[in-house]
Design a protein around this motif. Structure first.
Motif, PDB file in Angstrom:
ATOM      1  N   LEU A   3     -24.729  -5.940  -4.391  1.00 29.86           N
ATOM      2  CA  LEU A   3     -24.613  -4.699  -5.164  1.00 29.86           C
ATOM      3  C   LEU A   3     -23.145  -4.345  -5.316  1.00 29.86           C
ATOM      4  O   LEU A   3     -22.355  -4.520  -4.394  1.00 29.86           O
ATOM      5  CB  LEU A   3     -25.340  -3.566  -4.463  1.00 29.86           C
ATOM      6  N   ARG A   4     -22.788  -3.846  -6.468  1.00 31.92           N
ATOM      7  CA  ARG A   4     -21.406  -3.438  -6.680  1.00 31.92           C
ATOM      8  C   ARG A   4     -21.194  -2.032  -6.152  1.00 31.92           C
ATOM      9  O   ARG A   4     -22.071  -1.181  -6.246  1.00 31.92           O
ATOM     10  CB  ARG A   4     -21.036  -3.528  -8.158  1.00 31.92           C
ATOM     11  N   ARG A   5     -20.054  -1.787  -5.582  1.00 31.04           N
ATOM     12  CA  ARG A   5     -19.704  -0.452  -5.100  1.00 31.04           C
ATOM     13  C   ARG A   5     -19.104   0.341  -6.250  1.00 31.04           C
ATOM     14  O   ARG A   5     -18.244  -0.147  -6.975  1.00 31.04           O
ATOM     15  CB  ARG A   5     -18.718  -0.531  -3.959  1.00 31.04           C
ATOM     16  N   LEU A   6     -19.568   1.550  -6.386  1.00 39.30           N
ATOM     17  CA  LEU A   6     -19.074   2.413  -7.459  1.00 39.30           C
ATOM     18  C   LEU A   6     -18.226   3.529  -6.866  1.00 39.30           C
ATOM     19  O   LEU A   6     -18.543   4.043  -5.789  1.00 39.30           O
ATOM     20  CB  LEU A   6     -20.244   3.019  -8.232  1.00 39.30           C
ATOM     21  N   PRO A   7     -17.167   3.926  -7.545  1.00 35.55           N
ATOM     22  CA  PRO A   7     -16.344   5.029  -7.042  1.00 35.55           C
ATOM     23  C   PRO A   7     -17.100   6.347  -7.128  1.00 35.55           C
ATOM     24  O   PRO A   7     -18.041   6.486  -7.911  1.00 35.55           O
ATOM     25  CB  PRO A   7     -15.140   5.024  -7.986  1.00 35.55           C
ATOM     26  N   ALA A   8     -16.675   7.303  -6.315  1.00 39.16           N
ATOM     27  CA  ALA A   8     -17.272   8.641  -6.374  1.00 39.16           C
ATOM     28  C   ALA A   8     -17.091   9.190  -7.790  1.00 39.16           C
ATOM     29  O   ALA A   8     -16.062   8.976  -8.418  1.00 39.16           O
ATOM     30  CB  ALA A   8     -16.617   9.561  -5.363  1.00 39.16           C
ATOM     31  N   THR A   9     -18.099   9.888  -8.261  1.00 37.94           N
ATOM     32  CA  THR A   9     -18.103  10.385  -9.632  1.00 37.94           C
ATOM     33  C   THR A   9     -18.137  11.904  -9.640  1.00 37.94           C
ATOM     34  O   THR A   9     -19.043  12.496  -9.054  1.00 37.94           O
ATOM     35  CB  THR A   9     -19.343   9.854 -10.374  1.00 37.94           C
ATOM     36  N   PRO A  10     -17.188  12.557 -10.306  1.00 44.77           N
ATOM     37  CA  PRO A  10     -17.261  14.011 -10.426  1.00 44.77           C
ATOM     38  C   PRO A  10     -18.373  14.394 -11.394  1.00 44.77           C
ATOM     39  O   PRO A  10     -18.638  13.682 -12.357  1.00 44.77           O
ATOM     40  CB  PRO A  10     -15.892  14.406 -10.970  1.00 44.77           C
ATOM     41  N   GLY A  11     -19.025  15.493 -11.110  1.00 41.00           N
ATOM     42  CA  GLY A  11     -20.097  15.941 -11.990  1.00 41.00           C
ATOM     43  C   GLY A  11     -20.740  17.208 -11.476  1.00 41.00           C
ATOM     44  O   GLY A  11     -20.193  17.886 -10.603  1.00 41.00           O
ATOM     45  N   VAL A  12     -21.905  17.501 -12.001  1.00 43.87           N
ATOM     46  CA  VAL A  12     -22.658  18.686 -11.594  1.00 43.87           C
ATOM     47  C   VAL A  12     -24.000  18.247 -11.030  1.00 43.87           C
ATOM     48  O   VAL A  12     -24.558  17.231 -11.428  1.00 43.87           O
ATOM     49  CB  VAL A  12     -22.878  19.661 -12.770  1.00 43.87           C
ATOM     50  N   GLU A  13     -24.489  19.044 -10.097  1.00 42.49           N
ATOM     51  CA  GLU A  13     -25.796  18.753  -9.521  1.00 42.49           C
ATOM     52  C   GLU A  13     -26.873  19.388 -10.395  1.00 42.49           C
ATOM     53  O   GLU A  13     -26.708  20.497 -10.895  1.00 42.49           O
ATOM     54  CB  GLU A  13     -25.870  19.319  -8.098  1.00 42.49           C
ATOM     55  N   LEU A  14     -27.960  18.661 -10.578  1.00 40.29           N
ATOM     56  CA  LEU A  14     -29.067  19.122 -11.409  1.00 40.29           C
ATOM     57  C   LEU A  14     -30.366  18.943 -10.637  1.00 40.29           C
ATOM     58  O   LEU A  14     -30.569  17.907  -9.999  1.00 40.29           O
ATOM     59  CB  LEU A  14     -29.118  18.299 -12.696  1.00 40.29           C
ATOM     60  N   GLN A  15     -31.212  19.945 -10.674  1.00 35.94           N
ATOM     61  CA  GLN A  15     -32.524  19.837 -10.033  1.00 35.94           C
ATOM     62  C   GLN A  15     -33.537  19.389 -11.086  1.00 35.94           C
ATOM     63  O   GLN A  15     -33.647  19.993 -12.151  1.00 35.94           O
ATOM     64  CB  GLN A  15     -32.959  21.160  -9.423  1.00 35.94           C
ATOM     65  N   ILE A  16     -34.248  18.326 -10.771  1.00 35.35           N
ATOM     66  CA  ILE A  16     -35.230  17.767 -11.693  1.00 35.35           C
ATOM     67  C   ILE A  16     -36.415  18.715 -11.838  1.00 35.35           C
ATOM     68  O   ILE A  16     -36.970  19.192 -10.858  1.00 35.35           O
ATOM     69  CB  ILE A  16     -35.706  16.381 -11.198  1.00 35.35           C
ATOM     70  N   GLN A  17     -36.766  18.964 -13.088  1.00 35.26           N
ATOM     71  CA  GLN A  17     -37.917  19.793 -13.423  1.00 35.26           C
ATOM     72  C   GLN A  17     -39.086  18.888 -13.817  1.00 35.26           C
ATOM     73  O   GLN A  17     -38.878  17.725 -14.174  1.00 35.26           O
ATOM     74  CB  GLN A  17     -37.574  20.738 -14.581  1.00 35.26           C
ATOM     75  N   ASP A  18     -40.277  19.430 -13.783  1.00 33.38           N
ATOM     76  CA  ASP A  18     -41.467  18.678 -14.163  1.00 33.38           C
ATOM     77  C   ASP A  18     -41.297  18.101 -15.566  1.00 33.38           C
ATOM     78  O   ASP A  18     -40.863  18.796 -16.484  1.00 33.38           O
ATOM     79  CB  ASP A  18     -42.687  19.611 -14.117  1.00 33.38           C
ATOM     80  N   LYS A  19     -41.569  16.827 -15.711  1.00 35.93           N
ATOM     81  CA  LYS A  19     -41.542  16.102 -16.983  1.00 35.93           C
ATOM     82  C   LYS A  19     -40.142  15.877 -17.555  1.00 35.93           C
ATOM     83  O   LYS A  19     -39.997  15.574 -18.732  1.00 35.93           O
ATOM     84  CB  LYS A  19     -42.443  16.773 -18.017  1.00 35.93           C
ATOM     85  N   ASP A  20     -39.078  16.024 -16.732  1.00 36.58           N
ATOM     86  CA  ASP A  20     -37.738  15.666 -17.197  1.00 36.58           C
ATOM     87  C   ASP A  20     -37.679  14.173 -17.464  1.00 36.58           C
ATOM     88  O   ASP A  20     -38.340  13.379 -16.805  1.00 36.58           O
ATOM     89  CB  ASP A  20     -36.680  16.003 -16.136  1.00 36.58           C
ATOM     90  N   LYS A  21     -36.881  13.793 -18.437  1.00 36.45           N
ATOM     91  CA  LYS A  21     -36.655  12.384 -18.773  1.00 36.45           C
ATOM     92  C   LYS A  21     -35.161  12.167 -18.891  1.00 36.45           C
ATOM     93  O   LYS A  21     -34.439  13.013 -19.431  1.00 36.45           O
ATOM     94  CB  LYS A  21     -37.342  12.023 -20.090  1.00 36.45           C
ATOM     95  N   LEU A  22     -34.695  11.018 -18.409  1.00 38.47           N
ATOM     96  CA  LEU A  22     -33.260  10.745 -18.419  1.00 38.47           C
ATOM     97  C   LEU A  22     -32.676  10.721 -19.827  1.00 38.47           C
ATOM     98  O   LEU A  22     -31.587  11.241 -20.050  1.00 38.47           O
ATOM     99  CB  LEU A  22     -32.958   9.417 -17.721  1.00 38.47           C
ATOM    100  N   ASP A  23     -33.381  10.128 -20.768  1.00 35.49           N
ATOM    101  CA  ASP A  23     -32.826  10.058 -22.113  1.00 35.49           C
ATOM    102  C   ASP A  23     -32.666  11.448 -22.734  1.00 35.49           C
ATOM    103  O   ASP A  23     -31.688  11.722 -23.432  1.00 35.49           O
ATOM    104  CB  ASP A  23     -33.634   9.135 -23.019  1.00 35.49           C
ATOM    105  N   VAL A  24     -33.594  12.349 -22.431  1.00 36.03           N
ATOM    106  CA  VAL A  24     -33.510  13.716 -22.950  1.00 36.03           C
ATOM    107  C   VAL A  24     -32.361  14.468 -22.267  1.00 36.03           C
ATOM    108  O   VAL A  24     -31.590  15.172 -22.925  1.00 36.03           O
ATOM    109  CB  VAL A  24     -34.852  14.460 -22.760  1.00 36.03           C
ATOM    110  N   LEU A  25     -32.227  14.297 -20.941  1.00 40.53           N
ATOM    111  CA  LEU A  25     -31.115  14.920 -20.222  1.00 40.53           C
ATOM    112  C   LEU A  25     -29.776  14.435 -20.780  1.00 40.53           C
ATOM    113  O   LEU A  25     -28.847  15.219 -20.968  1.00 40.53           O
ATOM    114  CB  LEU A  25     -31.188  14.601 -18.727  1.00 40.53           C
TER     115      LEU A  25
END
Length: 64
Positions: A3-25
């Motif tokens: 597995l490749r190691r990835l650097p830490a990524t800045p971002g925001v935390e998101l809580q998954i809601q019922d029926k969330d989809k990655l492509d829509v997010l």
């Protein structure tokens, strides 16, 4: 398989809601539904759809 190691990524935390989809997010966040792999990489998830399988899970959504 190594597995490749990835650097830490800045971002925001998101809580998954019922029926969330990655492509829509991604469409909402980046205006590009094909960038789901950015979220998967930021969370070190091998199977991207695992990120949205459990309602209430918190994931990191990287900055643009």
């Amino acid at each position: 398989m190594t597995l490749r190691r990835l650097p830490a990524t800045p971002g925001v935390e998101l809580q998954i809601q019922d029926k969330d989809k990655l492509d829509v997010l991604c469409e909402r966040r980046y205006k590009d539904g094909t960038r789901y792999w950015h979220i998967a990489d930021a969370n070190s998830e091998l199977e991207a759809n695992e990120l949205v399988r459990t309602t209430g899970r918190r994931i990191l959504v990287p900055e643009k």
